[in-house]
Each structure stands twice: as structure tokens, then as C-alpha cells.
Design a protein around this motif. Structure first.
Motif, PDB file in Angstrom:
ATOM      1  N   CYS A  94     -13.324 -22.470   9.643  1.00  0.00           N
ATOM      2  CA  CYS A  94     -14.172 -21.958   8.561  1.00  0.00           C
ATOM      3  C   CYS A  94     -13.824 -20.502   8.304  1.00  0.00           C
ATOM      4  N   CYS A  95     -13.481 -20.186   7.066  1.00  0.00           N
ATOM      5  CA  CYS A  95     -13.128 -18.828   6.666  1.00  0.00           C
ATOM      6  C   CYS A  95     -14.236 -18.264   5.794  1.00  0.00           C
ATOM      7  N   ALA A  96     -14.799 -17.145   6.214  1.00  0.00           N
ATOM      8  CA  ALA A  96     -15.894 -16.518   5.466  1.00  0.00           C
ATOM      9  C   ALA A  96     -15.675 -15.016   5.450  1.00  0.00           C
ATOM     10  N   THR A  97     -14.594 -14.598   4.790  1.00  0.00           N
ATOM     11  CA  THR A  97     -14.215 -13.187   4.725  1.00  0.00           C
ATOM     12  C   THR A  97     -13.946 -12.786   3.280  1.00  0.00           C
ATOM     13  N   THR A  98     -13.743 -11.502   3.082  1.00  0.00           N
ATOM     14  CA  THR A  98     -13.323 -11.001   1.766  1.00  0.00           C
ATOM     15  C   THR A  98     -11.872 -10.523   1.823  1.00  0.00           C
ATOM     16  N   SER A  99     -11.068 -11.193   2.626  1.00  0.00           N
ATOM     17  CA  SER A  99      -9.678 -10.795   2.823  1.00  0.00           C
ATOM     18  C   SER A  99      -8.879 -10.863   1.520  1.00  0.00           C
ATOM     19  N   THR A 100      -7.882 -10.016   1.436  1.00  0.00           N
ATOM     20  CA  THR A 100      -6.981 -10.028   0.277  1.00  0.00           C
ATOM     21  C   THR A 100      -5.607 -10.605   0.640  1.00  0.00           C
ATOM     22  N   LYS A 101      -5.471 -11.090   1.876  1.00  0.00           N
ATOM     23  CA  LYS A 101      -4.217 -11.728   2.288  1.00  0.00           C
ATOM     24  C   LYS A 101      -4.534 -12.874   3.242  1.00  0.00           C
ATOM     25  N   PRO A 102      -3.642 -13.867   3.335  1.00  0.00           N
ATOM     26  CA  PRO A 102      -3.906 -15.020   4.196  1.00  0.00           C
ATOM     27  C   PRO A 102      -4.259 -14.622   5.623  1.00  0.00           C
ATOM     28  N   LEU A 103      -5.178 -15.369   6.204  1.00  0.00           N
ATOM     29  CA  LEU A 103      -5.714 -15.027   7.519  1.00  0.00           C
ATOM     30  C   LEU A 103      -4.887 -15.568   8.667  1.00  0.00           C
ATOM     31  N   PHE A 104      -4.120 -16.631   8.424  1.00  0.00           N
ATOM     32  CA  PHE A 104      -3.342 -17.273   9.485  1.00  0.00           C
ATOM     33  C   PHE A 104      -2.175 -18.013   8.847  1.00  0.00           C
ATOM     34  N   SER A 105      -1.267 -18.494   9.670  1.00  0.00           N
ATOM     35  CA  SER A 105      -0.092 -19.204   9.162  1.00  0.00           C
ATOM     36  C   SER A 105      -0.295 -20.711   9.259  1.00  0.00           C
TER      37      SER A 105
END
Length: 308
Positions: free
Chosen positions: A190-201
């Protein structure tokens, strides 16, 4: 005019996660049947203010939500949800922060129940902000978890969240700092961020993994790599909203990694099943107004029944 106003504690005590999942699920099925008028939300100040609205034709009920968002304050989300119906002058006004947390969790629960392996029991949560706890509660409601891994830039907040959820849901929670390591071999992410780039590969994910991505809600934000979208079955909340607001989908389409034909709306998947299913699955949501309508309508039924 009869106006009922509900704060966070009243909303939380009235709506269980299982009830939220059921009512939001019915909302998406109704959206698939064409029962709603739902404009794309109004975005002001580059996402600092949002206005969302919808009208359900069969019940002549409507919902309008206004939000301000500032991720440097606590709470990051503030606003109101107003629910009304033509047949009555009564209105319900609810705290938008709590409604948003619950309805965002609920849609994750729906997608997880639809797409995750039936035997799934391990989950990685990336992000420990306002939406995080209900993501885990919703997953746990449909896939009882035994292990939770949490990744967040704020270690103290992640540790506090892990301790709280571990006690509440009776599961083992650990905090990790490397997202690629944290998603390795787990059943659900589950991804719940405001990231501007992919979190993992992509390579870090198990071949059967299901991924929910609910944090990024602007074209400039991205939580997922293009390669994952190309290799997975991709279900989205609503096409028009996704094409307007989802940075992951917009980027992958522009790169030619996926096409619009690769995207299946959640309502369609619930009503007709998932076709062309691959090993990994992804649910991408930017949040749509019928989710808020569903929770607000449930609250209205509870509250107005009590006031008869």
C-alpha cells in the motif's frame, strides 16, 4: 432546515471499516450503471484546494466536499462534506478529514478483496501519514494480516503507527528504511505518499504481489514505476479522473509503456470481472466524489434514522 454536524470522533464511532467497504463498493457499482452525475473535481492553487461533487439520480441525493491541503501542517487535510437530498430540507455536514481517511481506506479494501491472492497475509505500507492507518485497517478487513512492514521518512511516526496497529489488529509490525527491501516477498503493498518519483523497483516485487497506490493525486506526483504498470493488471477508480490527475498513468501513457486499453475501471471490474489478468495487480486511485457520497449517505441514514 434540519442540519446534523458530525466531528471526527462521531464519524469514526458510527462507521466500521467493513460497513465503509460495503457502501463504497455499492457506490462504484452504481457508478458503473451510470447512476451519477460526477464532474471532475475542481483543483485550485495547484492542489491546495479541492472541490468535489456528485449527484445520485435514483435517490436525488448529492454530496459536495471542499478541502484545503497543506502537508506541512497537522492535519494536512481540512474541510467539510455536505450531503443533501431533494425530498427533504435536512442536511448532513461532516468533517472531511475523517470521511476522506475512511473512504480512501474503503476503496483500497475493495480493490484488495478483488485483486489480491485469497491467501495473502503480509503487507508493506509505504507512508505513515494521515491516510496510512486506514489503508491497513481496510486490507486487514478483507485479508487478515499477520505481518506489516512500514516504510516512512519519519521513523518515530512510523514506529508509533506500527505499535498502534500491531495492538489494534493483533499483527506483527516492523519499521524498515529501504522500500525495495520492504516490499520484497510480501503479498500486498500500500502506497500512501506524495512522492514525485517511483518508490520501489519492479524487480523487488513478488510475482503475485498486489499494489494499492492512493497517495499521488496530481500529475506531478508518482509512486509507481512504469515497468510495474506495463507488467501488471491495472485497475483504476475512474477513467476521466485518472487521465486528468494520476502522475503515474499520465507518465506511462506518454512514454508508451501502457495504453488506455490497459486500464480497467473498478466498477467495471466489480460488475464484470477482471480480464487479461497477469501475475501482479495494481489499483491506482486519485479519489472520486462517489466515495464521499457513499460514506456521507451512510452517516445520513444513521443520523436521520436516530432523529425520527
Amino acid at each position: 432546515m434540519d442540519v446534523v454536524t458530525l466531528g471526527p470522533d462521531e464519524i469514526r464511532s458510527a462507521v466500521s471499516m467493513s460497513a465503509a467497504i460495503a457502501t463504497v463498493r455499492n457506490g462504484f457499482l452504481a457508478l458503473h450503471r451510470g447512476e451519477f452525475e460526477m464532474p471532475t473535481r475542481t483543483v485550485l492553487r495547484d492542489g491546495g484546494f479541492l472541490v468535489m461533487s456528485t449527484h445520485h439520480r435514483p435517490t436525488a441525493s448529492a454530496m459536495i466536499k471542499t478541502l484545503s491541503l497543506d502537508f506541512d501542517r497537522v492535519p494536512a487535510i481540512a474541510g467539510t462534506v455536505v450531503w443533501s437530498e431533494l425530498g427533504h430540507s435536512r442536511q448532513l455536514v461532516a468533517d472531511a478529514t475523517e470521511v476522506t481517511r475512511i473512504r480512501t481506506g474503503a476503496v483500497t479494501g475493495i480493490a484488495t478483496d478483488l485483486l489480491a491472492p485469497p491467501e495473502a497475509k503480509t503487507c508493506t505500507l509505504i507512508g505513515a501519514g494521515a491516510q496510512a492507518a486506514d489503508q491497513v485497517r481496510a486490507v486487514h478487513a478483507v485479508r487478515p494480516l499477520t505481518e506489516l512492514r512500514i516504510v516512512s521518512r519519519g521513523l518515530e511516526r512510523a514506529e508509533a503507527l506500527g505499535k498502534s496497529l500491531g495492538a489494534e489488529l493483533d499483527l506483527t509490525a516492523v519499521v524498515l528504511t529501504d522500500a525495495d527491501e520492504a516490499v520484497r516477498d510480501v503479498d500486498i503493498v500500500c502506497c500512501a505518499t506524495t512522492s514525485t518519483k517511483p518508490l520501489f523497483s519492479l524487480e523487488s516485487l513478488a510475482g503475485h504481489a498486489h499494489v494499492n497506490a492512493v497517495g499521488a493525486f496530481r500529475p506531478t506526483m508518482r509512486e509507481l514505476p512504469d515497468e510495474l504498470l506495463a507488467a501488471a493488471t491495472v485497475v483504476i477508480d475512474e477513467r476521466e479522473a485518472i487521465l486528468e490527475e494520476s502522475g503515474e498513468i499520465i507518465h506511462a501513457l506518454a512514454a508508451g509503456t501502457i495504453t488506455e486499453d490497459d486500464l480497467t475501471e473498478l466498477g467495471t471490474a466489480l460488475a464484470e470481472g477482471v480480464t487479461k489478468r497477469r501475475g501482479r495487480t495494481v489499483f491506482k486511485s486519485v479519489g472520486v466524489a462517489i466515495q464521499d457520497w457513499a460514506i456521507a449517505g451512510l452517516l445520513a441514514r444513521i443520523c436521520f434514522d436516530r432523529t425520527k
